[in-house]
Write a protein that holds these residues in place. Structure first.
Motif, mmCIF file in Angstrom:
data_model
loop_
_atom_site.group_PDB
_atom_site.id
_atom_site.type_symbol
_atom_site.label_atom_id
_atom_site.label_comp_id
_atom_site.label_asym_id
_atom_site.label_seq_id
_atom_site.Cartn_x
_atom_site.Cartn_y
_atom_site.Cartn_z
ATOM 1 N N VAL A 1 3.933 0.001 8.944
ATOM 2 C CA VAL A 1 3.071 0.633 8.090
ATOM 3 C C VAL A 1 2.160 -0.525 7.498
ATOM 4 O O VAL A 1 1.104 -0.562 7.275
ATOM 5 C CB VAL A 1 3.732 1.657 7.248
ATOM 6 N N PHE A 2 2.929 -1.162 6.742
ATOM 7 C CA PHE A 2 2.583 -2.370 5.941
ATOM 8 C C PHE A 2 1.891 -3.338 6.827
ATOM 9 O O PHE A 2 0.648 -3.949 6.551
ATOM 10 C CB PHE A 2 3.768 -3.257 5.291
ATOM 11 N N LEU A 3 2.210 -3.860 8.162
ATOM 12 C CA LEU A 3 1.626 -4.800 8.980
ATOM 13 C C LEU A 3 0.278 -4.330 9.541
ATOM 14 O O LEU A 3 -0.663 -4.844 9.466
ATOM 15 C CB LEU A 3 2.575 -5.059 10.081
ATOM 16 N N ILE A 4 0.305 -2.958 9.696
ATOM 17 C CA ILE A 4 -0.696 -2.473 10.467
ATOM 18 C C ILE A 4 -1.938 -2.343 9.378
ATOM 19 O O ILE A 4 -3.249 -2.786 9.760
ATOM 20 C CB ILE A 4 -0.594 -0.950 10.977
ATOM 21 N N TYR A 5 -1.741 -1.750 8.082
ATOM 22 C CA TYR A 5 -2.587 -1.504 7.108
ATOM 23 C C TYR A 5 -3.031 -2.859 6.471
ATOM 24 O O TYR A 5 -4.140 -3.007 6.016
ATOM 25 C CB TYR A 5 -2.230 -0.520 6.022
ATOM 26 N N SER A 6 -2.339 -3.883 6.296
ATOM 27 C CA SER A 6 -2.611 -5.236 5.658
ATOM 28 C C SER A 6 -3.265 -5.890 6.678
ATOM 29 O O SER A 6 -3.913 -7.057 6.336
ATOM 30 C CB SER A 6 -1.332 -5.969 5.348
ATOM 31 N N ILE B 1 -2.877 8.137 -3.220
ATOM 32 C CA ILE B 1 -1.517 7.831 -2.681
ATOM 33 C C ILE B 1 -0.731 7.145 -4.052
ATOM 34 O O ILE B 1 0.157 7.473 -4.167
ATOM 35 C CB ILE B 1 -1.267 7.150 -1.585
ATOM 36 N N GLY B 2 -1.372 6.041 -4.387
ATOM 37 C CA GLY B 2 -0.848 5.564 -5.695
ATOM 38 C C GLY B 2 -0.568 6.356 -6.915
ATOM 39 O O GLY B 2 0.438 6.431 -7.482
ATOM 40 N N GLY C 1 9.086 6.463 1.536
ATOM 41 C CA GLY C 1 9.141 4.984 1.710
ATOM 42 C C GLY C 1 8.039 4.600 2.465
ATOM 43 O O GLY C 1 7.248 3.275 2.200
ATOM 44 N N SER C 2 7.273 5.251 3.154
ATOM 45 C CA SER C 2 5.996 5.032 3.838
ATOM 46 C C SER C 2 4.746 4.894 3.159
ATOM 47 O O SER C 2 3.907 4.061 3.098
ATOM 48 C CB SER C 2 5.764 5.871 5.164
ATOM 49 N N LEU C 3 4.933 5.769 1.985
ATOM 50 C CA LEU C 3 3.862 5.703 1.040
ATOM 51 C C LEU C 3 3.989 4.434 0.193
ATOM 52 O O LEU C 3 2.950 3.900 -0.215
ATOM 53 C CB LEU C 3 4.038 7.042 0.246
ATOM 54 N N TRP C 4 5.275 4.156 -0.119
ATOM 55 C CA TRP C 4 5.292 3.017 -0.854
ATOM 56 C C TRP C 4 4.921 1.760 0.090
ATOM 57 O O TRP C 4 4.230 0.598 -0.565
ATOM 58 C CB TRP C 4 6.908 3.045 -1.329
#
Length: 500
Positions: A67-72, A245-246, A170-173
């Motif tokens: 999730v982090f890699l795709i969105y960043s 989300i935040g 965890g995915s939201l974080w």
């Protein structure tokens, strides 16, 4: 017997933490090895077993990392600016095969594929028929394959990887951490005026920007940040979609330090959005607020607080006043030709391209002109609008007109129906759990806002960079599927500290 069980559990915990300590040491050694000038091949040799071991010990960590890699957009940045092979970039979603395999073969759970998934399949079928009748079938087919991998494929992997409230949280974080990271980098670039550097590809910028009159009455050019995405309006949309989300995480975390961390990360995300100076995202946010008020999601006191925040925001970044004021030029497009010539050039071009897309849909209403083919029709059909003369191949700059031109009304209907189904499911979850499980209700509400922001800002952005949308859409669908059960197996109120 109980003492033996406690001892066994303690040994298991010690084994897990010992394994993660060893993995961390391997990562540090590998990183120093590459930084010292050694071949990156050695990093791959170390990373592969580390990923496999980590995936076995804690499969959901692969979900968070993906999730982090795709969105960043870090893998794409690594390929464009640092020579990472694109074959490696394309394999990023394959990380989700680790949790998928865990749930299917170790936990022996079934495959998840909700009803909205069938509508996504329907859209792909329509696109496939459109390819057969397109002007350039080979090129259209290539675009279709990419769309399937970044759309249907990613959707399937994500909804099957996020199966518990803990993994969802965890995915939201992971998403919020992405927003904070990107906001911190682009915010530093803005406040230091360091637009000569792209920060290794993490803070790309549009140097042409827009003209602004400063406090001395001098016209200056203000650069606009495009972040790691490389497209300023898309970067603005991506950051804006993270705000609900935040706020959701900040309101639902139990521990104070996590609440503060969530608010701080949300603030950095706001900065990342603000430095894009995107007019379309402002209109999209305003439209989302109007719809949310109509649905009864926002109370009067919340609206007052948002109004105060908006005033403070414009006071801190006065350049936004001119950007928002320039939107008034759009009204001139509906009047005489002379006034249209005085309108903002960007608005004239967008109006022209939107009219061109509408004309394409009118003449090809069923299947459109083929996946990815509209840019080849843009100049021809743009001449009929009379607002501007187009040079080159343009995208539609409108989500709905773009999909309709490429995939016809059938493809557009499948797309909107899939989003509509998920939003209805989330709305029902919110109403059902607002009293009994407010955390779940707030998560559902956050994704309703996220999808609304995408739909509203889509009035000015075409169907591209679709991996960002499909990732969030899949997470929204996973939320709806997870809380469709009367009593999820794991409470949704667990904090992030319980994820590791």
């Amino acid at each position: 017997m109980e003492a033996s069980s406690n001892k066994s559990e303690a040994q298991h915990i010690a084994y897990l933490w010992g394994s993660w300590f060893a993995i961390t040491c391997l990562w540090i050694l590998a990183a120093f090895h590459v930084l010292s000038g050694a071949s990156p091949v050695w990093l791959g040799i170390v990373v592969l077993p580390v990923v496999l071991v980590a995936g076995y010990l804690k499969p959901h960590l692969a979900t968070f990392a993906c999730v982090f890699l795709i969105y960043s957009n870090l893998p794409v940045v690594a390929a464009q600016f640092h020579g990472l092979p694109y074959a490696v970039v394309a394999m990023t979603p394959a990380m989700l095969l680790l949790p998928l395999g865990y749930f299917l073969w170790i936990k022996e759970e079934g495959v998840i594929f909700p009803w909205e998934g069938m509508l996504v399949v329907g859209m792909v079928v329509v696109q496939s028929f459109g390819v057969m009748f397109s002007r350039a079938p080979d090129e259209s087919f290539t675009d279709l394959v990419r769309s399937i991998f970044e759309g249907l494929g990613l959707f399937f992997l994500v909804i099957n990887a996020i199966r518990t409230p803990v993994i969802l949280r965890g995915s939201l974080w992971a998403l919020l951490a992405t927003g904070a990271f990107m906001g911190a980098v682009t915010g530093h670039q803005y406040f230091t005026n360091n637009y000569q550097s792209n920060y290794g590809g993490l803070a790309q910028a549009d140097q042409l920007g827009f003209s602004e009159v400063n406090e001395r009455g001098v016209s200056i050019v203000r650069a606009r940040s495009a972040g790691p995405v490389g497209e300023k309006n898309r970067y603005a949309q991506n950051m804006l979609m993270l705000l609900p989300i935040g706020v959701c995480l900040a309101l639902t975390e139990r521990k104070h330090w996590l609440k503060y961390a969530a608010w701080a990360a949300t603030g950095l995300t706001v900065i990342g959005w603000a430095v894009t100076f995107s007019r379309g995202s402002v209109v999209g946010l305003a439209g989302t607020i109007v719809v949310a008020v109509f649905l009864g999601y926002l109370r009067p006191r919340v609206l007052v607080a948002m109004g105060i925040a908006a005033v403070l925001f414009v006071a801190v970044m006065p350049a936004y006043r001119e950007r928002i004021t320039s939107l008034l030029a759009a009204s001139s497009l509906l009047s005489s030709t002379q006034s249209a010539e005085e309108a903002d050039g960007s608005l004239r071009s967008r109006a022209t391209i939107m009219m061109a897309a509408a004309n394409v849909i009118a003449e090809n209403p069923i299947l459109g002109v083929g996946q990815g083919m509209f840019p080849y029709y843009a100049r021809e059909y743009g001449k009929k609008s009379g607002y501007s003369v187009l040079q080159g191949n343009w995208e539609a700059h409108n989500l709905y007109l773009g999909i309709g031109a490429d995939s016809g009304l059938l493809g557009l209907s499948c797309f909107l129906a899939a989003i509509g189904v998920v939003m209805v499911r989330l709305h029902r979850i919110r109403r059902r759990l607002l009293e009994s499980n407010p955390t779940a209700a707030l998560i559902a509400t956050a994704f309703v806002f996220t999808l609304l922001i995408y739909l509203m800002s889509g009035m000015f952005l075409h169907y591209s960079y679709i991996r960002y949308f499909w990732l969030l859409f899949a997470m929204a669908s996973a939320t709806a599927t997870l809380y469709a059960q009367k009593s999820p197996s794991v409470p949704a109120s667990r904090g992030v500290s319980e994820l590791f």
